[in-house]
Motif scaffolding. Sequence first.
Motif, PDB file in Angstrom:
ATOM      1  N   LEU A 199      -1.876  -7.294  -1.380  1.00 36.79           N
ATOM      2  CA  LEU A 199      -2.371  -6.690  -2.617  1.00 36.79           C
ATOM      3  C   LEU A 199      -3.640  -7.363  -3.135  1.00 36.79           C
ATOM      4  N   GLU A 200      -3.630  -8.687  -3.245  1.00 33.39           N
ATOM      5  CA  GLU A 200      -4.791  -9.391  -3.785  1.00 33.39           C
ATOM      6  C   GLU A 200      -6.008  -9.230  -2.882  1.00 33.39           C
TER       7      GLU A 200
ATOM      8  N   ALA B 240      -3.619   0.425  -6.105  1.00 30.97           N
ATOM      9  CA  ALA B 240      -4.591  -0.655  -6.284  1.00 30.97           C
ATOM     10  C   ALA B 240      -5.772  -0.556  -5.324  1.00 30.97           C
ATOM     11  N   ALA B 241      -5.621   0.220  -4.263  1.00 30.95           N
ATOM     12  CA  ALA B 241      -6.652   0.296  -3.221  1.00 30.95           C
ATOM     13  C   ALA B 241      -7.792   1.220  -3.612  1.00 30.95           C
ATOM     14  N   ASP B 242      -8.938   1.015  -2.950  1.00 38.09           N
ATOM     15  CA  ASP B 242     -10.072   1.926  -3.118  1.00 38.09           C
ATOM     16  C   ASP B 242      -9.848   3.205  -2.329  1.00 38.09           C
TER      17      ASP B 242
ATOM     18  N   LYS C 138      -7.559  -5.834  -3.369  1.00 39.10           N
ATOM     19  CA  LYS C 138      -8.319  -5.792  -4.620  1.00 39.10           C
ATOM     20  C   LYS C 138      -9.629  -6.565  -4.518  1.00 39.10           C
TER      21      LYS C 138
END
Length: 275
Positions: free
Chosen positions: A222-223, A244-246, A226
Amino acid sequence: MDIRKITLLSDVDGTLLSSDGKVSVKNREAIRSFIEAGGHFGIATGRGHINVLGFIEGVAINAPSILYNGSMLYDFTEKEVLSSEALPVTKLSEAIRWIQKAYPGIMIHIYTPDTCHLVSEEVHADEKILSDHQPAVFSKLEEALQEPWIKVLLAGENSELKEIEKRLESELEGEMRWVYSADIYLEILPLGVSKASMLKRLKEIHGEDHHIIAAGDFYNDLEMIKAADYGIAMGNAPDEIKEAADGIAVSNDEDGIAWIIEAILSDELEERAGK
């Protein structure tokens, strides 16, 4: 964008590997084409340099890679550790002793620079977990204490891991961090260490004008997703990771990395993966 200024970082399990634990021919060929075109390809995994090689056989890697969920930056070409972090062993070893007594069914993997020490009882070992984390040796905790600890992996029932996590939160909060890399895997890392923290080091190596694309499928990604210039969640990722992803790719069982590379090479990544 100039392909020579792009690095694609791929998680391994659930991303580069399909559900059968192998890298598809299509993924391998796409990675080779990406490198031949001038791109840089590396992996970003919870696995270490001592046990990831059996899973990525035939995969071309020409970029520094993030291992142990961020505790190590490794050059596969030169077989050289570029950077590494270590856990505070004294306090953590006390927690390990408690886990050994309270949860004998939890498999405790202690990764040192050259060895994976299994300090749980062999009689309780899950054969599938054991086979997925070779090479490893069954050791006494005292043996593992002779070396620096890069990462500790706790493997077993999620309900037991949740109980262990509560104890870690009450006793070790602010001294180290932990993250799930799968429902049955709880990983303990040095404080401030993640795949994202080593991604920053990669930026220093390549330069700020270098574009890092990162792909992953679980909470330990996850981090990194981001922090990347463009973060991609695999189609098999949980909704929280996708949000959270682009962008979102197809799944690991649909040659997801090859799909990403094809989109990069055709300069259509944001168009194809964008939400």
